[in-house]
Design a protein around this motif. Structure first.
Motif, short mmCIF file in Angstrom:
data_model
loop_
_atom_site.label_atom_id
_atom_site.label_comp_id
_atom_site.label_asym_id
_atom_site.label_seq_id
_atom_site.Cartn_x
_atom_site.Cartn_y
_atom_site.Cartn_z
N GLY A 88 0.80 -1.22 0.00
CA GLY A 88 0.00 0.00 0.00
C GLY A 88 0.83 1.27 0.00
N ALA A 89 2.18 1.13 0.02
CA ALA A 89 3.03 2.32 0.08
C ALA A 89 3.19 2.99 -1.28
N GLN B 244 2.13 2.51 9.09
CA GLN B 244 1.37 1.30 8.79
C GLN B 244 -0.12 1.43 9.07
N ASP B 245 -0.49 2.18 10.12
CA ASP B 245 -1.92 2.36 10.40
C ASP B 245 -2.60 3.11 9.26
N GLU B 246 -1.89 4.11 8.74
CA GLU B 246 -2.46 4.87 7.64
C GLU B 246 -2.58 3.99 6.38
N LEU B 247 -1.60 3.12 6.20
CA LEU B 247 -1.66 2.22 5.05
C LEU B 247 -2.87 1.30 5.13
N VAL B 248 -3.10 0.75 6.32
CA VAL B 248 -4.23 -0.16 6.48
C VAL B 248 -5.53 0.59 6.15
N ALA B 249 -5.63 1.83 6.64
CA ALA B 249 -6.83 2.63 6.35
C ALA B 249 -7.00 2.86 4.85
N ARG B 250 -5.87 3.19 4.20
CA ARG B 250 -5.88 3.42 2.74
C ARG B 250 -6.32 2.17 1.97
N LEU B 251 -5.76 1.03 2.38
CA LEU B 251 -6.05 -0.22 1.67
C LEU B 251 -7.50 -0.64 1.87
N LEU B 252 -8.02 -0.37 3.06
CA LEU B 252 -9.42 -0.71 3.32
C LEU B 252 -10.34 0.13 2.44
N ARG C 53 -9.55 1.46 -0.40
CA ARG C 53 -9.37 1.00 -1.78
C ARG C 53 -10.18 -0.28 -2.04
N ALA C 54 -10.14 -1.19 -1.06
CA ALA C 54 -10.88 -2.45 -1.20
C ALA C 54 -12.38 -2.16 -1.40
N GLU C 55 -12.84 -1.15 -0.66
CA GLU C 55 -14.26 -0.79 -0.73
C GLU C 55 -14.61 -0.15 -2.07
N THR C 56 -13.81 0.86 -2.48
CA THR C 56 -14.15 1.59 -3.71
C THR C 56 -13.97 0.71 -4.94
N GLU C 57 -13.00 -0.22 -4.89
CA GLU C 57 -12.78 -1.07 -6.06
C GLU C 57 -13.55 -2.38 -5.95
N GLY C 58 -14.34 -2.49 -4.91
CA GLY C 58 -15.16 -3.68 -4.75
C GLY C 58 -14.36 -4.96 -4.58
N ARG C 59 -13.17 -4.82 -3.97
CA ARG C 59 -12.33 -6.01 -3.78
C ARG C 59 -12.72 -6.68 -2.47
N ALA C 60 -13.78 -7.46 -2.53
CA ALA C 60 -14.34 -8.05 -1.31
C ALA C 60 -13.37 -9.02 -0.67
N ASP C 61 -12.41 -9.55 -1.47
CA ASP C 61 -11.46 -10.52 -0.92
C ASP C 61 -10.41 -9.83 -0.06
N ASP C 62 -10.25 -8.49 -0.23
CA ASP C 62 -9.30 -7.76 0.59
C ASP C 62 -9.95 -7.41 1.93
N THR C 63 -10.05 -8.37 2.79
CA THR C 63 -10.67 -8.11 4.09
C THR C 63 -9.65 -7.46 5.02
N GLU C 64 -10.15 -6.88 6.09
CA GLU C 64 -9.25 -6.22 7.04
C GLU C 64 -8.20 -7.21 7.59
N ASP C 65 -8.64 -8.43 7.86
CA ASP C 65 -7.71 -9.43 8.40
C ASP C 65 -6.56 -9.69 7.43
N VAL C 66 -6.92 -9.86 6.15
CA VAL C 66 -5.89 -10.17 5.16
C VAL C 66 -4.97 -8.96 4.99
N ILE C 67 -5.56 -7.77 4.96
CA ILE C 67 -4.76 -6.55 4.82
C ILE C 67 -3.78 -6.41 5.98
N ARG C 68 -4.25 -6.64 7.19
CA ARG C 68 -3.36 -6.56 8.36
C ARG C 68 -2.32 -7.67 8.32
N HIS C 69 -2.72 -8.84 7.89
CA HIS C 69 -1.77 -9.96 7.83
C HIS C 69 -0.63 -9.66 6.86
N GLY D 7 2.22 11.18 1.06
CA GLY D 7 2.02 12.47 0.38
C GLY D 7 1.69 12.28 -1.08
N GLU D 8 1.75 13.37 -1.83
CA GLU D 8 1.38 13.34 -3.25
C GLU D 8 2.32 12.44 -4.04
#
Ligand code: AMP
Length: 190
Positions: free
Chosen positions: A10-11, A117-125, A127-143, A172-173
């Motif tokens: 997610g970086a 890392q906390d910000e990354l998890v938030a970003r990835l979550l 992204r998973a929502e907006t792109e409809g990536r239902a397989d990217d669950t919070e558990d998997v993202i954290r793992h 950042g940008e």
């Protein structure tokens, strides 16, 4: 230029990889992209890799290493390359060392994108929502973040001891991060 690009999931590695590789006229080789293409094409490699990817685990080293060996043997990688997401384990570092030694080549830099890392998890979550990536669950993202911290972060020290690490703030940008990377690469010793 022979560069490896590292950083937590997610970086923004993939985005930066393409810009840097384009600038130097070298291929951006993303092991994640190669695996995803194989999953989409339902090749034997894709079938094997998918269960690891879905679980947020690394694909076994032997599988990944032989895939990268094949890719680096392609003519376009002869003048240089940027590896995005490889190596990720100590065994992969050793394998890359041996590939480079065989070709009498050397790495120029290990660019490390750093991020909170906390910000990354938030970003990835989000992204998973907006792109409809239902397989990217919070558990998997954290793992995935945990696996990075455990398996891959130690490589920064290994490359650091060789004087190859360029650490760049990845937050950042996108353009600002790209500038930071180019500045650091221009000031490479030697
Ligand atoms: P990425 O797009 O780089 O985050 O990669 C997506 C997934 O592909 C990872 O979560 C791993 O399951 C797998 N993968 C990519 N690169 C590697 C690697 N160097 N070693 C093992 N697994 C990898």
């Amino acid at each position: 230029m022979r560069i490896v690009l590292m950083g937590p999931p997610g970086a923004g590695k993939g985005t930066q990889a393409k810009v840097i590789a384009n600038h130097f006229g070298i291929p951006a080789i993303s092991t994640g992209d190669i695996f995803r293409a194989n999953v989409a094409g339902k090749t034997p490699l894709g079938v094997e890799a998918q269960r690891y990817m879905d679980a947020g685990e690394y694909v076994p080293d032997e599988v990944t290493n032989s895939m990268v060996r094949d890719r680096l043997a392609q003519p376009d990688a002869e003048p240089g390359f940027l590896l995005d997401g490889y190596p990720r384990t100590l065994a992969q570092v050793q394998e890359l060392d041996s590939m480079l030694a065989d070709a009498e080549q050397q790495l120029d830099a290990a660019v490390v994108l750093t991020a909170d890392q906390d910000e990354l998890v938030a970003r990835l979550l989000s992204r998973a929502e907006t792109e409809g990536r239902a397989d990217d669950t919070e558990d998997v993202i954290r793992h995935r973040q945990e696996v990075y911290a455990k398996e891959t972060a130690p490589l920064i020290e290994v490359y650091g001891e060789r004087g190859l690490v360029i650490s760049v703030d990845g937050m950042g940008e996108i353009d600002a991060v790209t500038h930071r990377i180019f500045d650091a690469l221009e000031n490479l010793p030697g």
